[in-house]
Design a protein around this motif. Structure first.
Motif, mmCIF file in Angstrom:
data_model
loop_
_atom_site.group_PDB
_atom_site.id
_atom_site.type_symbol
_atom_site.label_atom_id
_atom_site.label_comp_id
_atom_site.label_asym_id
_atom_site.label_seq_id
_atom_site.Cartn_x
_atom_site.Cartn_y
_atom_site.Cartn_z
ATOM 1 N N THR A 530 48.124 46.268 45.144
ATOM 2 C CA THR A 530 48.509 47.428 45.940
ATOM 3 C C THR A 530 48.045 47.272 47.380
ATOM 4 N N GLY A 531 47.093 46.365 47.641
ATOM 5 C CA GLY A 531 46.801 46.062 49.027
ATOM 6 C C GLY A 531 45.386 46.367 49.470
ATOM 7 N N ALA A 532 45.232 46.350 50.801
ATOM 8 C CA ALA A 532 43.910 46.458 51.414
ATOM 9 C C ALA A 532 43.682 47.871 51.907
ATOM 10 N N TYR A 533 42.905 48.628 51.175
ATOM 11 C CA TYR A 533 42.513 49.981 51.586
ATOM 12 C C TYR A 533 41.339 50.360 50.709
ATOM 13 N N ALA A 534 40.680 51.458 51.038
ATOM 14 C CA ALA A 534 39.635 52.032 50.189
ATOM 15 C C ALA A 534 38.535 51.024 49.830
ATOM 16 N N SER A 535 38.186 50.154 50.754
ATOM 17 C CA SER A 535 37.069 49.212 50.542
ATOM 18 C C SER A 535 37.177 48.499 49.205
ATOM 19 N N ARG A 536 38.403 48.033 48.888
ATOM 20 C CA ARG A 536 38.608 47.508 47.546
ATOM 21 C C ARG A 536 38.840 46.009 47.488
ATOM 22 N N GLY A 537 39.193 45.394 48.622
ATOM 23 C CA GLY A 537 39.686 44.022 48.591
ATOM 24 C C GLY A 537 38.757 43.036 47.905
ATOM 25 N N ILE A 538 37.508 43.000 48.331
ATOM 26 C CA ILE A 538 36.645 41.942 47.830
ATOM 27 C C ILE A 538 36.283 42.176 46.362
ATOM 28 N N VAL A 539 36.220 43.444 45.957
ATOM 29 C CA VAL A 539 35.926 43.713 44.547
ATOM 30 C C VAL A 539 37.142 43.369 43.684
ATOM 31 N N MET A 540 38.314 43.858 44.104
ATOM 32 C CA MET A 540 39.521 43.716 43.281
ATOM 33 C C MET A 540 40.079 42.295 43.344
ATOM 34 N N SER A 541 40.513 41.892 44.538
ATOM 35 C CA SER A 541 41.088 40.554 44.662
ATOM 36 C C SER A 541 40.016 39.512 44.436
ATOM 37 N N GLY A 542 38.817 39.803 44.918
ATOM 38 C CA GLY A 542 37.707 38.885 44.672
ATOM 39 C C GLY A 542 37.462 38.734 43.178
ATOM 40 N N GLY A 543 37.515 39.848 42.467
ATOM 41 C CA GLY A 543 37.331 39.796 41.016
ATOM 42 C C GLY A 543 38.442 39.010 40.341
ATOM 43 N N ALA A 544 39.667 39.186 40.839
ATOM 44 C CA ALA A 544 40.798 38.471 40.247
ATOM 45 C C ALA A 544 40.692 36.971 40.511
ATOM 46 N N VAL A 545 40.284 36.606 41.721
ATOM 47 C CA VAL A 545 40.102 35.183 42.039
ATOM 48 C C VAL A 545 38.992 34.615 41.164
ATOM 49 N N SER A 546 37.964 35.420 40.969
ATOM 50 C CA SER A 546 36.845 34.972 40.142
ATOM 51 C C SER A 546 37.316 34.675 38.718
ATOM 52 N N ARG A 547 38.083 35.597 38.162
ATOM 53 C CA ARG A 547 38.542 35.387 36.776
ATOM 54 C C ARG A 547 39.523 34.232 36.671
ATOM 55 N N ALA A 548 40.466 34.203 37.604
ATOM 56 C CA ALA A 548 41.435 33.104 37.566
ATOM 57 C C ALA A 548 40.725 31.779 37.771
ATOM 58 N N GLY A 549 39.746 31.798 38.681
ATOM 59 C CA GLY A 549 38.985 30.582 38.942
ATOM 60 C C GLY A 549 38.208 30.136 37.720
ATOM 61 N N GLU A 550 37.667 31.101 36.989
ATOM 62 C CA GLU A 550 36.895 30.772 35.796
ATOM 63 C C GLU A 550 37.793 30.100 34.749
ATOM 64 N N VAL A 551 38.988 30.653 34.575
ATOM 65 C CA VAL A 551 39.924 30.073 33.608
ATOM 66 C C VAL A 551 40.335 28.675 34.062
ATOM 67 N N LEU A 552 40.633 28.552 35.343
ATOM 68 C CA LEU A 552 41.040 27.240 35.851
ATOM 69 C C LEU A 552 39.904 26.231 35.681
ATOM 70 N N ALA A 553 38.680 26.701 35.926
ATOM 71 C CA ALA A 553 37.525 25.799 35.785
ATOM 72 C C ALA A 553 37.474 25.233 34.365
ATOM 73 N N GLY A 554 37.765 26.092 33.386
ATOM 74 C CA GLY A 554 37.764 25.633 31.996
ATOM 75 C C GLY A 554 38.810 24.558 31.772
ATOM 76 N N ARG A 555 39.966 24.732 32.377
ATOM 77 C CA ARG A 555 41.039 23.737 32.189
ATOM 78 C C ARG A 555 40.713 22.431 32.908
ATOM 79 N N ILE A 556 40.089 22.566 34.086
ATOM 80 C CA ILE A 556 39.674 21.352 34.800
ATOM 81 C C ILE A 556 38.654 20.597 33.952
ATOM 82 N N LYS A 557 37.731 21.363 33.386
ATOM 83 C CA LYS A 557 36.680 20.721 32.576
ATOM 84 C C LYS A 557 37.282 19.999 31.371
ATOM 85 N N ALA A 558 38.288 20.625 30.766
ATOM 86 C CA ALA A 558 38.888 20.007 29.577
ATOM 87 C C ALA A 558 39.507 18.660 29.925
#
Ligand code: FAD
Lengths: 775, 267
Positions: A530-558
């Protein structure tokens, strides 16, 4: 999180990726874009606040509302009971309701020629009585902006936890009347939009200076009546948004309509005058407060009447009443008391439609509650800082649910106040002289606030918004040569997300920071946010990057484990490489294996490959609360009314800092805007609804010499609810300065018996307060 | 905010500029006041004649008693003392307080005086110094005393086809002292009040500037200063500035008292 804490990961003070192009003047903003045959648009805007629009005539390529086909009004619904609809025609239909409202659109080869056409258009305005203030709007027999309503209230909302018992028994009662000026948000880059028709894709392409590209796509498709698949919204570099650019604007719709119907390129670039007049849409509140306390100054109850000068229409998607909901809901601030009554009037006035500006209602409510705390301290004859400390929610009470059901998740508010008290040197100051060698009166002021950040689905649904945020998405991909691409639908508008999202990606995958590329804000290439407002970017998108990154890390490790003939658990990311014991690989080895040398892959390899899209929202929808205390030492010249800020300290806590330099940048920028709110910025209107500040001669912004060297200190109380314990920090800096600075002014003027309760605290107002006290 | 179309020509000489003005052209100097007026379409000249590079417009001529400054010298050139100062530092001090450096790089002495904004700094300064405006028209040069040059807010004493060519500034003696107090809300903004005091041997001037009208000379205050006495500043201001509110007059009095206090500061 193997890369955590490393050179460029979460917590590192790395320089911003976006700075290289900006410092070289090579940023690409909307006004930098060129397309073949592009024509410019200029708008004829209403010169009167309230009128019936009669005959319209123009020559050349000038369009009125009737000339448009298939464009709906902007209709912003809300599920809040009692909320009244105010459909907003993209150009005037039969009425204009504020100075600056669009009446006609002129199109020409360049802007000057388009302005020539626009000024030659003839429009008859039959004046109606203007409603230029909340008082005028609520008066008996007031003219009505939307006659079908029967009054001028978008909404009359009430909150009552029961105040009578406290009101009847409290020994101390303090009354205040508090006023905040109307402001413009004034991003360095104004609004701008360029739209064209992409014949190959069969698509309307809209480059717009926005915080919320995916929302604008939905909004444009709805108003233009076309499928979303036929709309691409791509935000280029955006030079500040502050809320002004999180709205679907009539100009955006009109320029898009031209591109859609004429299948060519058109643009509109807002100029400062348009912004100062048609963009005067923020901050104007009026508070009538009665506070109850005991003899020690302990706040027992608060009875508030709040008026929001809401303007003529309801902005999409945030509605005309988000401000009211935030004002009534956030007034109790960081304080621990249980008796609260608030009545909030969202009054329709003949002014530009109200929009949420950095901090939303909180600079106003912080100003109101913090002046109240100081007034209580004065009434009981105690040091305001002590009274404030005793009233704050103590750290031992965390997590704490306040009277308006805000869930303060973590932190120690009194500790932050104690820090700034120490840093500003309150005790030494009290022991020293009250005036300086120039005869100026000296004072110190304080404020503490909470910044609700990354609040989500349930909260926005309760505010009645037509679009409610849920899971933010991020896409990460390891490229064949071992670089990391991160894509997110949020946009960076100056807050450094290209850097901080890369830091999170680095922490999660170990890919070197310099090999990470972040792409944002384009509906064709990024997953939904939904975008950048309400002091949400780093928590929301940051959280999504964190989760996606974690999954990708698992695949890289495999894959890496297979290449290194070991188990995935034995794999470690460090120093930009992939290690297992003494052996190591480059990320390119893994990328190459997946894309180019699949014969090297393990048999059971995950067929989703090295691309991951993940969604994220925090464990709670209630938001996570950053907080800070600010303190300022100021000098007031009693002969000129001019205020100098001598020192300004900030102790802030936004949970885990992904990049402390960016936290500081956000805080500096917000606090600078807060200084503007406190001392300079004001869009006054006369009683005919004419704006009196239409150039920067009259609308005064603080400059470098008016902004103090803020001294910032940090604590990091991790949020229990978010990835990495991160909280948002985009708005906070702007919240406290009006309260802090005016409390300091009032501290300085106390010996003269003068008090300021209106912002901005201009020289004229200060001199008038002194004169009144002396009369 | 784009100007209506206009023609543009650059004058090589002052007579060429004057000829263009007779044809209805409006002079353009630094454009720092005219530019915004064009953009807001408050000024809609059919033709602009750029006078900045006309011969003689940027010259400096020194004599034993005066310095004659070309009207197209910029605030920045005066600030940086690239123009010899004959005022014991007053002109560079004033220049440094005008607007922001970007504006000072382009804005000119003559443009500011001709624009005749009551709150502008040079208008008050030249009145205080007793400078002489050198106008040039089709019939040649004419001298106008600074205090007669500004007729009212945004109105000067030039004829339609006259331009300001230079400003003749009297030299202050080595013993001269001055005080200049500009009160403004924010660095670089126009003044809310200006107090200027110059004391040079037997000669003194006291000027209240930024008074929504031409700067006001205060002869009684000047005489008192010379006599080493105090005068009733408030009474003189009330006489001279009846159009201002008491609060606004008070601010001018504050700026004047501060300017007087500056006389004793070492420079
Ligand atoms: C942001 C900002 C802040 C400012 N702050 C201050 C301040 O604090 N103090 C202050 O004093 N000023 C201030 N100014 C005004 C500034 O000093 C301008 O430079 C000045 O007013 C005009 O000078 P100019 O050379 O740019 O003239 P222009 O803008 O080119 O011309 C101004 C007017 O004078 C006429 N003109 C110009 N030269 C001549 C001439 N030689 N003969 C006849 N007519 C002529 C033009 O036709 C026009 O009408 C500020 C301006 C800006 C933009």
């Amino acid at each position: 999180m193997d890369g955590d804490g490393g050179g460029a990961g979460i917590g590192a003070r790395v320089l911003r990726k976006e700075d290289a192009r900006h410092l070289a003047g090579r940023g690409q903003f909307t006004a930098d874009l060129r397309f073949p045959g592009m024509q410019d648009v200029a708008f004829l805007r209403s010169p009167v606040a309230h009128a019936r629009v009669g005959a319209r005539r123009a020559s050349g390529d000038v369009l009125f509302l009737d000339d448009l086909t298939g464009v709906a009004d902007i209709v912003t619904r809300s599920s809040i009971p009692g909320y009244k609809l105010a459909p907003w025609p993209v150009m005037a239909r039969d009425r204009v309701r504020y100075v600056g409202e669009i009446v006609a659109m002129a199109v020409a080869a360049n802007r000057a020629a388009a302005e020539d056409l626009a000024e030659q258009a003839e429009v008859e305005f039959e004046p109606l009585p203007p409603v230029a203030s909340c008082d005028a709007g609520r008066a008996e027999g007031a003219a009505l902006l939307h006659p079908e309503w029967g009054d001028n209230l978008f909404l009359h909302s009430r909150f009552d936890s029961g105040i009578e018992a406290v009101a009847a028994s409290a020994p101390v009662k303090v009354e205040l009347d508090i006023t905040c000026a109307r402001q413009v948000m004034h991003p360095m880059e104004g609004k701008g939009v360029v739209a064209y028709w992409d014949h190959r894709a069969g698509m309307l392409v809209v480059h717009t200076s926005t915080q919320v590209p995916h929302l604008i796509r939905s909004g444009l498709a709805e108003v233009l009546g076309i499928p979303q698949a036929q709309v691409r919204v791509a935000a280029p570099d955006v030079g500040g948004g502050f809320g002004y650019k999180c709205l679907l604007q009539p100009e955006e719709i009109l320029v898009s309509w031209l591109a859609l119907t004429r299948k060519a390129a058109f643009r509109w670039i807002e100029d400062r005058r348009e912004h100062l007049v048609a963009g005067a849409n923020a901050r104007q509140h009026h508070y009538t407060l009665t506070a109850y306390a005991n003899e020690q100054g302990r706040l027992l109850g608060l009875d508030a009447q709040i008026e929001v000068d809401t303007g003529a229409y309801s902005v999409w998607p945030f509605t005309a009443v988000l401000e009211a909901a935030q004002a009534g809901g956030n007034l109790p601030g960081p304080y621990d008391f249980r008796a609260y009554r608030a009545e909030v009037f969202s009054v329709a006035t003949n002014k530009p439609p109200f929009a949420p500006y950095r901090g939303v209602a909180r600079p106003g409510v912080c100003f109101a509650i913090e002046l109240t705390i100081d007034a209580i301290a004065k009434a009981v004859g105690r040091e305001a800082c002590d009274v404030r400390a005793e009233n704050l929610v103590p750290g031992s009470a965390m997590p704490y649910v306040n009277v308006t059901n805000k869930h303060y998740d973590s932190g120690d508010y009194p500790a932050s106040l104690a820090t700034v008290r120490e840093q500003i040197g309150l005790d030494a100051f009290r022991a020293g002289p009250a005036r300086d060698e120039k005869g100026r009166y000296l004072g110190i002021g304080f404020a503490t606030y909470t910044e609700q950040s990354a609040h989500n689905t349930k909260v926005f649904a309760a505010w009645g918004l037509p679009l409610v945020p849920g899971y933010d998405q991020a896409h990460v991909k390891l490229t064949p040569d071992g670089a990391l691409e991160i894509r997110a639908g949020i946009h960076t508008i100056g807050q450094g997300l290209e850097t901080t999202l890369a830091q999170i990606g680095h922490s999660m995958t170990g890919v070197p920071f310099e090999n990470i590329r972040v792409t944002l804000g384009d509906t064709a290439t990024t997953p939904y946010s939904t975008g950048a407002y309400a002091s949400r970017g780093i928590v929301m998108s940051g959280g999504a990057v964190s989760r996606a990154g974690e999954v990708l890390a698992g695949r890289i490790k495999a894959i890496a484990a297979h290449l290194l003939q070991t188990e995935p658990d034995a794999i470690e990311f460090r120093e930009g490489r992939i290690h297992a014991g003494n052996a190591s690989l480059d990320y390119a080895d893994v990328g190459r294996a997946w894309y180019l040398r699949p014969e090297q892959l393990p048999e059971q390899v995950n067929t989703a490959g090295l691309e991951v899209t993940e969604g994220y929202k925090p464990a709670t929808d209630n938001g996570v609360f950053s907080y800070a205390s600010h303190a300022a030492k100021i000098a007031v010249d009693p002969e000129t009314g001019i205020v100098e800020i001598l020192d300004y300290v900030i102790a802030e806590d936004c949970g885990r800092m992904v990049n402390p330099m960016i936290v500081e940048g956000q805080t500096y920028g917000g606090a600078a805007q807060g200084v503007g709110t406190a001392l300079f910025e004001e869009s006054p209107y006369d009683d005919q609804g004419q704006p009196l500040a239409s150039t920067l001669i009259d609308y005064i912004l603080p400059g470098p010499t008016e902004i103090p060297a803020f001294r910032i200190s940090h604590t990091e109380t991790l949020s229990p609810h978010t990835a990495h314990g991160i909280k948002g920090v985009g708005e906070g800096g702007a919240i406290a300065p009006p309260a802090v600075i005016v409390n300091a002014i009032n501290d300085a003027l106390a010996t003269l018996g003068a008090r300021i309760t209106q912002i901005p605290a201009t020289p004229e107002r200060i001199l008038a307060a002194i004169a009144e006290a002396q009369a | 905010m784009k100007p209506a179309a206009f023609d543009y020509a650059r004058a090589a000489t002052i007579p060429e500029a004057v000829a263009a003005m007779r044809d209805g052209a409006r002079p353009l100097a630094g454009g720092q006041s005219l530019g915004p007026m064009l953009n807001l379409r408050l000024a809609r000249p059919g033709k602009l004649v750029d006078i900045k590079r006309a011969e003689g417009m940027r010259g400096v001529a020194l004599s034993a008693s005066t310095a004659r400054l070309g009207a197209a010298l910029t605030h920045a050139e005066i600030e940086d003392r690239r123009v010899e100062d004959v005022t014991r530092g007053l002109l560079p001090h004033v220049a440094r307080g005008i607007a922001y450096r970007a504006v000072r790089n382009r804005g000119t002495l003559g443009g500011s005086l001709c624009h005749a904004d009551p709150a502008a700094d040079w208008v008050t300064t030249m009145t205080g110094l007793g400078a002489t405006m050198i106008a040039q028209g089709p019939a040649g040069e004419r001298a106008i005393a600074a205090e007669n040059f500004m007729l009212g807010a945004f109105t000067n004493a030039l004829a339609e086809d006259e331009m300001l060519a230079a400003v003749e500034i009297p030299r202050l003696s080595p013993a001269a002292r001055w005080g200049y107090a500009k009160i403004n809300r924010k660095t670089g903004e126009f003044a809310m009040a200006i107090g200027l005091v110059i004391l040079d041997g037997p000669w003194a001037r006291v000027v209240a500037g930024a008074v929504e009208a031409p700067p006001a000379l205060l002869p009684r205050a000047a005489a008192a200063l010379l006599a080493g006495e105090t005068s009733d500043l408030d009474a003189e201001l009330a006489e001279r500035l009846p159009h201002l509110s008491p609060a606004d007059r008070k601010l001018r009095a504050v700026s004047l008292r501060r300017a007087i206090a500056m006389l004793s500061e070492a420079r």
